[in-house]
Design a protein around this motif. Structure first.
Motif, PDB file in Angstrom:
ATOM      1  N   THR A   4       0.819  -1.215   0.000  1.00  0.00           N
ATOM      2  CA  THR A   4       0.000   0.000   0.000  1.00  0.00           C
ATOM      3  C   THR A   4       0.851   1.263   0.000  1.00  0.00           C
ATOM      4  O   THR A   4       0.343   2.336  -0.270  1.00  0.00           O
ATOM      5  CB  THR A   4      -0.938   0.023   1.229  1.00  0.00           C
ATOM      6  OG1 THR A   4      -0.146  -0.081   2.409  1.00  0.00           O
ATOM      7  CG2 THR A   4      -1.919  -1.136   1.168  1.00  0.00           C
ATOM      8  N   ASN A   5       2.139   1.141   0.288  1.00  0.00           N
ATOM      9  CA  ASN A   5       3.034   2.284   0.319  1.00  0.00           C
ATOM     10  C   ASN A   5       3.812   2.343  -0.993  1.00  0.00           C
ATOM     11  O   ASN A   5       4.574   1.433  -1.326  1.00  0.00           O
ATOM     12  CB  ASN A   5       3.993   2.158   1.514  1.00  0.00           C
ATOM     13  CG  ASN A   5       4.839   3.388   1.698  1.00  0.00           C
ATOM     14  OD1 ASN A   5       5.276   4.013   0.734  1.00  0.00           O
ATOM     15  ND2 ASN A   5       5.074   3.738   2.953  1.00  0.00           N
ATOM     16  N   SER A   6       3.651   3.425  -1.722  1.00  0.00           N
ATOM     17  CA  SER A   6       4.301   3.564  -3.026  1.00  0.00           C
ATOM     18  C   SER A   6       5.819   3.589  -2.929  1.00  0.00           C
ATOM     19  O   SER A   6       6.515   3.071  -3.808  1.00  0.00           O
ATOM     20  CB  SER A   6       3.831   4.836  -3.727  1.00  0.00           C
ATOM     21  OG  SER A   6       2.457   4.772  -3.979  1.00  0.00           O
ATOM     22  N   ALA A  10       8.309   1.138  -4.828  1.00  0.00           N
ATOM     23  CA  ALA A  10       9.332   1.680  -5.723  1.00  0.00           C
ATOM     24  C   ALA A  10      10.720   1.180  -5.326  1.00  0.00           C
ATOM     25  O   ALA A  10      11.544   0.851  -6.190  1.00  0.00           O
ATOM     26  CB  ALA A  10       9.295   3.204  -5.709  1.00  0.00           C
ATOM     27  N   GLY A  11      10.976   1.109  -4.034  1.00  0.00           N
ATOM     28  CA  GLY A  11      12.261   0.593  -3.561  1.00  0.00           C
ATOM     29  C   GLY A  11      12.460  -0.866  -3.937  1.00  0.00           C
ATOM     30  O   GLY A  11      13.537  -1.260  -4.387  1.00  0.00           O
ATOM     31  N   LEU A  12      11.423  -1.667  -3.781  1.00  0.00           N
ATOM     32  CA  LEU A  12      11.518  -3.077  -4.157  1.00  0.00           C
ATOM     33  C   LEU A  12      11.723  -3.240  -5.657  1.00  0.00           C
ATOM     34  O   LEU A  12      12.519  -4.074  -6.100  1.00  0.00           O
ATOM     35  CB  LEU A  12      10.261  -3.831  -3.715  1.00  0.00           C
ATOM     36  CG  LEU A  12      10.152  -4.119  -2.224  1.00  0.00           C
ATOM     37  CD1 LEU A  12       8.803  -4.723  -1.885  1.00  0.00           C
ATOM     38  CD2 LEU A  12      11.272  -5.031  -1.780  1.00  0.00           C
ATOM     39  N   VAL A  13      11.023  -2.442  -6.437  1.00  0.00           N
ATOM     40  CA  VAL A  13      11.190  -2.501  -7.895  1.00  0.00           C
ATOM     41  C   VAL A  13      12.618  -2.117  -8.275  1.00  0.00           C
ATOM     42  O   VAL A  13      13.225  -2.744  -9.147  1.00  0.00           O
ATOM     43  CB  VAL A  13      10.156  -1.593  -8.602  1.00  0.00           C
ATOM     44  CG1 VAL A  13      10.500  -1.396 -10.069  1.00  0.00           C
ATOM     45  CG2 VAL A  13       8.764  -2.169  -8.463  1.00  0.00           C
ATOM     46  N   ALA A  14      13.170  -1.117  -7.623  1.00  0.00           N
ATOM     47  CA  ALA A  14      14.541  -0.699  -7.915  1.00  0.00           C
ATOM     48  C   ALA A  14      15.538  -1.807  -7.580  1.00  0.00           C
ATOM     49  O   ALA A  14      16.440  -2.101  -8.375  1.00  0.00           O
ATOM     50  CB  ALA A  14      14.887   0.580  -7.144  1.00  0.00           C
ATOM     51  N   VAL A  15      15.376  -2.439  -6.430  1.00  0.00           N
ATOM     52  CA  VAL A  15      16.276  -3.523  -6.025  1.00  0.00           C
ATOM     53  C   VAL A  15      16.175  -4.694  -7.003  1.00  0.00           C
ATOM     54  O   VAL A  15      17.183  -5.239  -7.455  1.00  0.00           O
ATOM     55  CB  VAL A  15      15.974  -3.983  -4.583  1.00  0.00           C
ATOM     56  CG1 VAL A  15      16.700  -5.266  -4.243  1.00  0.00           C
ATOM     57  CG2 VAL A  15      16.354  -2.887  -3.595  1.00  0.00           C
TER      58      VAL A  15
END
Length: 103
Positions: A4-6, A10-15
């Motif tokens: 629910t937290n963007s 976004a951090g997970l997508v970056a990693v």
């Protein structure tokens, strides 16, 4: 699909993106170092078709499944990735993959 937290998403997508790019570079380098020069074009064509050419099919399939459940599409993709990784990890050929000396 469940976050629910963007910023966390976004951090997970970056990693995941960094890890994916690192793995792709290592695999491509490994593959090219073991491919005879006369076969390089054919091998790279197959690699590009597998990685880029199948993308529209994957997107169409995921788009249809998202209508059923966004969260479960991500869960299903993750489960498939884990199963494939574990299955490939049991293969001796994959475990013994090393870069040629001098590189």
């Amino acid at each position: 699909g469940f976050l629910t937290n963007s910023w966390v998403a976004a951090g997970l997508v970056a990693v995941v993106g960094v890890m994916s790019d690192y793995t792709n570079i290592l695999f491509t380098t490994w593959l090219q170092s073991r491919t005879p020069q006369a076969m390089m074009g054919r091998v790279m064509s197959l690699l590009i078709v597998a990685s880029i050419g199948l993308s529209p099919i994957s997107s169409a399939l995921a788009g249809g499944l998202i209508k059923l459940s966004l969260g479960w599409v991500f869960v299903g993709a993750g489960v498939l990735m884990v199963l494939l990784s574990v299955g490939v990890g049991f293969r001796r050929e994959v475990r013994s993959m090393t870069m040629p000396s001098g590189e």
